[in-house]
Every structure is written in structure tokens, then in C-alpha cells.
Write a protein that holds these residues in place. Structure first.
Motif, PDB file in Angstrom:
ATOM      1  N   CYS A  99       1.349   8.267   5.517  1.00 50.95           N
ATOM      2  CA  CYS A  99       2.443   7.341   5.846  1.00 50.95           C
ATOM      3  C   CYS A  99       3.647   7.670   4.962  1.00 50.95           C
ATOM      4  CB  CYS A  99       2.030   5.890   5.609  1.00 50.95           C
ATOM      5  SG  CYS A  99       0.651   5.328   6.643  1.00 50.95           S
ATOM      6  N   ARG A 100       4.850   7.440   5.531  1.00 47.58           N
ATOM      7  CA  ARG A 100       6.061   7.742   4.771  1.00 47.58           C
ATOM      8  C   ARG A 100       6.311   6.688   3.684  1.00 47.58           C
ATOM      9  NH1 ARG A 100       9.261  11.822   3.477  1.00 47.58           N
ATOM     10  NH2 ARG A 100       9.618  12.489   5.626  1.00 47.58           N
ATOM     11  N   THR A 101       6.100   5.419   4.016  1.00 48.52           N
ATOM     12  CA  THR A 101       6.375   4.345   3.054  1.00 48.52           C
ATOM     13  C   THR A 101       5.169   3.412   2.951  1.00 48.52           C
ATOM     14  OG1 THR A 101       7.280   2.771   4.662  1.00 48.52           O
ATOM     15  CG2 THR A 101       8.806   4.412   3.735  1.00 48.52           C
ATOM     16  N   ARG A 102       5.163   2.576   1.936  1.00 50.89           N
ATOM     17  CA  ARG A 102       4.074   1.600   1.763  1.00 50.89           C
ATOM     18  C   ARG A 102       4.047   0.619   2.921  1.00 50.89           C
ATOM     19  NH1 ARG A 102       0.297  -0.805   1.980  1.00 50.89           N
ATOM     20  NH2 ARG A 102      -1.019  -1.757   0.375  1.00 50.89           N
ATOM     21  N   ASN A 103       5.211   0.290   3.479  1.00 52.42           N
ATOM     22  CA  ASN A 103       5.265  -0.659   4.591  1.00 52.42           C
ATOM     23  C   ASN A 103       4.633  -0.102   5.874  1.00 52.42           C
ATOM     24  OD1 ASN A 103       6.553  -2.584   3.052  1.00 52.42           O
ATOM     25  ND2 ASN A 103       8.625  -1.900   3.627  1.00 52.42           N
ATOM     26  N   ASP A 104       4.546   1.215   5.961  1.00 51.85           N
ATOM     27  CA  ASP A 104       3.927   1.836   7.137  1.00 51.85           C
ATOM     28  C   ASP A 104       2.401   1.802   7.060  1.00 51.85           C
ATOM     29  OD1 ASP A 104       6.432   2.521   8.145  1.00 51.85           O
ATOM     30  OD2 ASP A 104       6.448   4.427   7.041  1.00 51.85           O
ATOM     31  N   ALA A 105       1.857   1.524   5.876  1.00 50.79           N
ATOM     32  CA  ALA A 105       0.406   1.521   5.655  1.00 50.79           C
ATOM     33  C   ALA A 105      -0.137   0.107   5.805  1.00 50.79           C
ATOM     34  CB  ALA A 105       0.100   2.056   4.257  1.00 50.79           C
ATOM     35  N   PRO A 106      -1.464  -0.028   5.998  1.00 50.24           N
ATOM     36  CA  PRO A 106      -2.063  -1.370   6.066  1.00 50.24           C
ATOM     37  C   PRO A 106      -1.810  -2.140   4.770  1.00 50.24           C
ATOM     38  CG  PRO A 106      -3.621   0.313   6.784  1.00 50.24           C
ATOM     39  CD  PRO A 106      -2.451   1.041   6.201  1.00 50.24           C
TER      40      PRO A 106
ATOM     41  N   GLU B  40       6.840  20.022   0.612  1.00 52.75           N
ATOM     42  CA  GLU B  40       6.235  19.978  -0.714  1.00 52.75           C
ATOM     43  C   GLU B  40       7.184  19.255  -1.673  1.00 52.75           C
ATOM     44  OE1 GLU B  40       5.198  23.967  -1.792  1.00 52.75           O
ATOM     45  OE2 GLU B  40       3.834  24.204  -0.086  1.00 52.75           O
ATOM     46  N   GLY B  41       6.635  18.330  -2.437  1.00 51.65           N
ATOM     47  CA  GLY B  41       7.432  17.513  -3.350  1.00 51.65           C
ATOM     48  C   GLY B  41       7.714  16.121  -2.814  1.00 51.65           C
ATOM     49  N   ASP B  42       7.468  15.898  -1.508  1.00 49.33           N
ATOM     50  CA  ASP B  42       7.714  14.574  -0.934  1.00 49.33           C
ATOM     51  C   ASP B  42       6.664  13.570  -1.399  1.00 49.33           C
ATOM     52  OD1 ASP B  42       9.866  15.529   0.440  1.00 49.33           O
ATOM     53  OD2 ASP B  42       8.920  15.530   2.416  1.00 49.33           O
ATOM     54  N   GLU B  43       7.105  12.335  -1.612  1.00 44.00           N
ATOM     55  CA  GLU B  43       6.199  11.233  -1.912  1.00 44.00           C
ATOM     56  C   GLU B  43       5.672  10.651  -0.597  1.00 44.00           C
ATOM     57  OE1 GLU B  43       5.336  10.018  -5.012  1.00 44.00           O
ATOM     58  OE2 GLU B  43       6.445  11.717  -5.867  1.00 44.00           O
ATOM     59  N   VAL B  44       4.350  10.433  -0.528  1.00 41.38           N
ATOM     60  CA  VAL B  44       3.738   9.866   0.681  1.00 41.38           C
ATOM     61  C   VAL B  44       2.684   8.840   0.270  1.00 41.38           C
ATOM     62  CG1 VAL B  44       4.101  11.865   2.198  1.00 41.38           C
ATOM     63  CG2 VAL B  44       2.049  11.770   0.741  1.00 41.38           C
ATOM     64  N   TRP B  45       2.241   8.065   1.251  1.00 42.08           N
ATOM     65  CA  TRP B  45       1.134   7.129   1.058  1.00 42.08           C
ATOM     66  C   TRP B  45      -0.044   7.595   1.903  1.00 42.08           C
ATOM     67  CZ3 TRP B  45       1.281   3.012  -2.324  1.00 42.08           C
ATOM     68  CH2 TRP B  45       2.527   2.753  -2.902  1.00 42.08           C
ATOM     69  N   LEU B  46      -1.232   7.608   1.298  1.00 43.33           N
ATOM     70  CA  LEU B  46      -2.456   8.010   1.986  1.00 43.33           C
ATOM     71  C   LEU B  46      -3.287   6.773   2.322  1.00 43.33           C
ATOM     72  CD1 LEU B  46      -3.665  11.046  -0.186  1.00 43.33           C
ATOM     73  CD2 LEU B  46      -2.028  11.026   1.684  1.00 43.33           C
ATOM     74  N   VAL B  47      -3.832   6.750   3.537  1.00 42.72           N
ATOM     75  CA  VAL B  47      -4.753   5.689   3.949  1.00 42.72           C
ATOM     76  C   VAL B  47      -6.105   6.340   4.207  1.00 42.72           C
ATOM     77  CG1 VAL B  47      -5.218   3.847   5.590  1.00 42.72           C
ATOM     78  CG2 VAL B  47      -2.854   4.428   5.014  1.00 42.72           C
ATOM     79  N   ILE B  48      -7.115   5.920   3.439  1.00 47.05           N
ATOM     80  CA  ILE B  48      -8.449   6.524   3.541  1.00 47.05           C
ATOM     81  C   ILE B  48      -9.384   5.563   4.266  1.00 47.05           C
ATOM     82  CG2 ILE B  48     -10.386   7.503   2.268  1.00 47.05           C
ATOM     83  CD1 ILE B  48      -8.475   8.007  -0.070  1.00 47.05           C
ATOM     84  N   ASP B  49      -9.965   6.033   5.365  1.00 46.78           N
ATOM     85  CA  ASP B  49     -10.944   5.251   6.113  1.00 46.78           C
ATOM     86  C   ASP B  49     -12.211   5.101   5.261  1.00 46.78           C
ATOM     87  OD1 ASP B  49     -12.780   4.175   7.872  1.00 46.78           O
ATOM     88  OD2 ASP B  49     -12.478   5.684   9.432  1.00 46.78           O
ATOM     89  N   PRO B  50     -12.690   3.879   4.990  1.00 44.04           N
ATOM     90  CA  PRO B  50     -13.920   3.715   4.195  1.00 44.04           C
ATOM     91  C   PRO B  50     -15.112   4.474   4.784  1.00 44.04           C
ATOM     92  CG  PRO B  50     -12.796   1.609   4.443  1.00 44.04           C
ATOM     93  CD  PRO B  50     -12.072   2.574   5.329  1.00 44.04           C
ATOM     94  N   ALA B  51     -15.133   4.650   6.112  1.00 42.46           N
ATOM     95  CA  ALA B  51     -16.248   5.365   6.742  1.00 42.46           C
ATOM     96  C   ALA B  51     -16.218   6.859   6.448  1.00 42.46           C
ATOM     97  CB  ALA B  51     -16.218   5.138   8.258  1.00 42.46           C
ATOM     98  N   ALA B  52     -15.090   7.365   5.921  1.00 45.05           N
ATOM     99  CA  ALA B  52     -14.963   8.791   5.611  1.00 45.05           C
ATOM    100  C   ALA B  52     -15.439   9.119   4.197  1.00 45.05           C
ATOM    101  CB  ALA B  52     -13.512   9.225   5.773  1.00 45.05           C
ATOM    102  N   ILE B  53     -15.931   8.116   3.471  1.00 41.78           N
ATOM    103  CA  ILE B  53     -16.379   8.308   2.088  1.00 41.78           C
ATOM    104  C   ILE B  53     -17.902   8.232   2.046  1.00 41.78           C
ATOM    105  CG2 ILE B  53     -16.251   7.412  -0.268  1.00 41.78           C
ATOM    106  CD1 ILE B  53     -13.607   6.010   0.621  1.00 41.78           C
ATOM    107  N   ARG B  54     -18.520   9.219   1.410  1.00 40.43           N
ATOM    108  CA  ARG B  54     -19.980   9.181   1.272  1.00 40.43           C
ATOM    109  C   ARG B  54     -20.388   9.788  -0.067  1.00 40.43           C
ATOM    110  NH1 ARG B  54     -22.630  10.355   5.426  1.00 40.43           N
ATOM    111  NH2 ARG B  54     -20.901  10.351   6.906  1.00 40.43           N
ATOM    112  N   ALA B  55     -21.518   9.348  -0.564  1.00 41.42           N
ATOM    113  CA  ALA B  55     -22.057   9.887  -1.820  1.00 41.42           C
ATOM    114  C   ALA B  55     -22.933  11.096  -1.521  1.00 41.42           C
ATOM    115  CB  ALA B  55     -22.871   8.823  -2.551  1.00 41.42           C
TER     116      ALA B  55
END
Length: 360
Positions: free
Chosen positions: A288-295, A341-356
Motif C-alpha cells: 500500500c502507498r499510505t497507511r490509510n490505504d491499509a486495513p 527503490e527508496g520509496d516508503e510503503v506499507w505492507l499488509v501480511i495475511d495471517p494465513a501466510a505465516i507458518r512455523a
């Protein structure tokens, strides 16, 4: 009953375990792919099964009978190595016919069998060609035909495409699988290339330091890699050291990129306070470009793009987040095309995409 059964097989060289208590099975007509880095024991395992090396312990059963003491030439096993070892003084016909002539088959039967195999590998018009006149891909097909000529019940192929360029390997992978399936021969196929194994194999066997660490269908191991070694072998990049902070329906984990939450069923055996490697799937991360674009809540992290690579259908971004890096994939669109490269972005990580994962 499996055609081939290997149980607790071990082999050492100079006190170093090349094969360490390996157990596996191969069903009739199945293509088994052995995956692992150089020196992990793949080739040694093939040589022991073929009878070219003696195991120190363990058993090999083939068609329900033990192979202890059975000479290599009586095991009904065919071998195809990366160097091919085609006879330069023989033409294509002579190379394919060599094993049949060693069996002292009638001349007419040899001729008929060679014609069948050259047709199978689409080399009918090459019977009188000299080996030096063939391309790399043509030599591979001749070597495969020669390996299949004596009708082995088990065919073992050791990095058969390793010396070829990428484009040629890609086309031959499909052809080799098709030929092996048409013949119906049980096969063990050694490679260090994940994509090649996915194309050729019915089942994958991952080896590390002489041991089998995971076995399963390609889709199964890709969905649930057992440990960090298997995950990296499959091409996953987002593998981080994590520590569980709290457990409930969701699991809160601290890692280099910050505190994130995953599904309890994907992080099942790690108690509060314990550490474990974490895998975050690249396609489970969106930009996402900004925090407002993210959940408004969830796994939302801020970072800086340090690398952008176009991979044909998608962009791969490397983003510095906290004290770590995350890779993510994104389809080309006006937003992702404009990111640099160098741009600030926001990442949204799906909880289902994380595993041990298990530790190596």
C-alpha cells in the motif's frame, strides 16, 4: 507392495556418513525425485541401490526380494548419469543397441527394439548419426533410449539435464516425464532444481547431510515445508527467527520485522516464550502507498523498498522493515509500476501466510 523399499540404509566414506539411515519406497510406475544440494548423498544412494557400492547397514528390497549380495548386473536396474557416457565410436543405433547386444538378443529383435525406442524419443531419423553430430538435447534423448533399451524395472537418472542450458532443460523435462510414464518404468530422478522436480516427479524426497528430511507430492511439500532447509530449497525467501509472545485463536510472534500475528493452526507446536523459524509466503504480502490505504488493524508494517525486479509476470520487491527484509510479489499495475527503490510503503501480511517451521 512397493516395487522398491529402502530401510535404514547407511554408507560412509572416510568416517563421513554420505547416506545416513535413509528409508524410502517407490511404487510401480512412480517417478521419485531426490532433491538436495551437492554432497547431500543423492548419488551415493543411487549407487548403493544399483549395487555399485556396498551399504554398511540397512536393507534394500526389490520386487519383494532382498538385494543383499545380488550383483549390479543382476538387479534389473538402469542408470543414466549427467555425463551420458555415449560411445563416440558408435552411431546412434549402435549406442542404443549396445545393452541389447550384451544380452545376446537375436539381431532382428535388437533392430526392432532400437526402432521402437528411437521412435519413442523422436529420433527415428537419427539412427546413423555419429555422436559428435548431435546437439546436447539429442544426446540426452539417445542416452535415455539406451538406458531404457534393456527394459529395466527400475531406472535411476542422476542429474540427466544438469549440463544443459535453461531453455533446453525446460523442454526436455516434460518430454522425459512423458516418456517415462508411457513406458511405465519406476524411476528415481536426481536433481537440485526445484522447478525440474515439480515437472518430472510424482513424489519429492528432500535430502540433507545424508538424511531424508521430507517426502511428499509436490503440492503437499510446497504447501507445508517441514523445515528451513526444505523451505529454502523450494525457493521461499521470507524465513525469519521468531519468538512466540502469546497464544490464543491467533498467535502473536516477535521477529526482526516487528510483532505479527498468525493462525494458531499454522504455528501449532510452539509454546509461549519459545523460538522457531517463521515462513512468510511472498504472495501473502500486499503493498500500500499510505497507511490509510491499509486495513485499520492486523499485520500492517511500514518499510522502504530496497530492490525491485521484474520477473516476467510479476514484480518482486525487497522491502526493509525494522531490522529485517521481506520479499513480496505484485502484479504490474499503475501503482506497482510507479514504485521505485527508496520509496516508503506499507505492507499488509495475511495471517494465513505465516507458518512455523522446524529448525534444521
Amino acid at each position: 507392495m512397493a516395487l522398491l523399499s529402502v530401510s535404514q540404509l547407511s554408507k560412509s566414506f572416510d568416517k563421513v556418513k554420505a547416506v545416513d539411515r535413509v528409508s524410502l519406497t517407490a511404487e510401480r510406475g512412480e517417478i521419485l525425485c531426490l532433491l538436495g544440494p551437492s554432497g547431500c548423498g543423492k548419488t551415493t544412494l543411487l549407487r548403493v541401490i544399483a549395487g555399485l557400492e556396498e551399504p554398511e547397514e540397512g536393507t534394500i528390497t526389490f520386487e519383494g526380494r532382498p538385494l543383499d549380495g545380488v550383483p549390479a548386473q543382476q538387479r534389473g536396474v538402469g542408470l543414466m548419469f549427467q555425463d551420458l557416457a555415449l560411445f563416440p565410436h558408435m552411431d546412434v543405433f549402435g549406442n542404443v543397441a549396445f545393452g541389447l547386444r550384451m544380452q545376446r538378443l537375436p539381431r532382428d529383435r535388437v533392430r526392432e527394439r532400437v526402432r521402437e525406442l528411437l521412435a519413442l524419443v523422436e529420433m527415428t531419423d537419427y539412427a546413423q548419426r555419429e555422436v559428435h553430430e548431435l546437439s546436447g538435447g539429442e544426446r540426452q534423448r539417445v542416452a535415455l533410449a539406451r538406458s531404457l533399451a534393456p527394459a529395466p524395472k527400475l531406472l535411476m537418472l542422476d542429474e540427466p539435464l544438469g549440463a544443459l542450458d535453461r531453455a533446453l532443460r525446460d523442454s526436455l523435462q516434460i518430454q522425459i516425464r512423458s516418456i517415462l510414464k508411457e513406458v511405465g518404468v519406476t524411476s528415481i530422478y536426481v536433481t537440485h532444481d526445484r522447478d525440474e522436480a515439480f515437472v518430472v516427479g510424482d513424489r519429492l524426497v528432500f535430502m540433507s547431510r545424508g538424511r531424508v528430511v521430507q517426502t511428499g507430492a509436490p503440492e503437499e511439500v510446497f504447501r507445508s515445508p517441514h523445515d528451513e532447509f526444505v523451505a529454502r530449497s523450494l525457493g521461499f525467501k521470507n524465513i525469519l527467527a521468531g519468538r512466540v509472545l502469546g497464544r490464543g485463536e491467533m498467535v502473536e510472534v516477535e521477529c526482526d520485522v516487528g510483532v505479527i500475528v498468525g493462525l494458531s493452526q499454522h504455528i501449532p507446536a510452539v509454546s509461549e516464550g519459545e523460538r522457531a523459524p517463521l515462513l512468510i509466503e511472498e504472495r501473502g504480502i500486499s503493498l500500500c502507498r499510505t497507511r490509510n490505504d491499509a486495513p485499520p488493524s492486523g499485520n500492517v508494517l511500514q518499510g522502504t523498498i530496497t530492490q525491485k525486479v521484474f520477473l516476467g509476470g510479476d514484480y518482486q520487491f525487497r522491502v526493509r522493515v525494522g531490522h529485517g527484509d521481506l520479499f513480496c510479489m505484485a502484479a504490474p499495475d499503475p501503482f506497482t509500476q510507479g514504485l521505485q527503490e527508496g520509496d516508503e510503503v506499507w505492507l499488509v501480511i495475511d495471517p494465513a501466510a505465516i507458518r512455523a517451521l522446524e529448525s534444521d
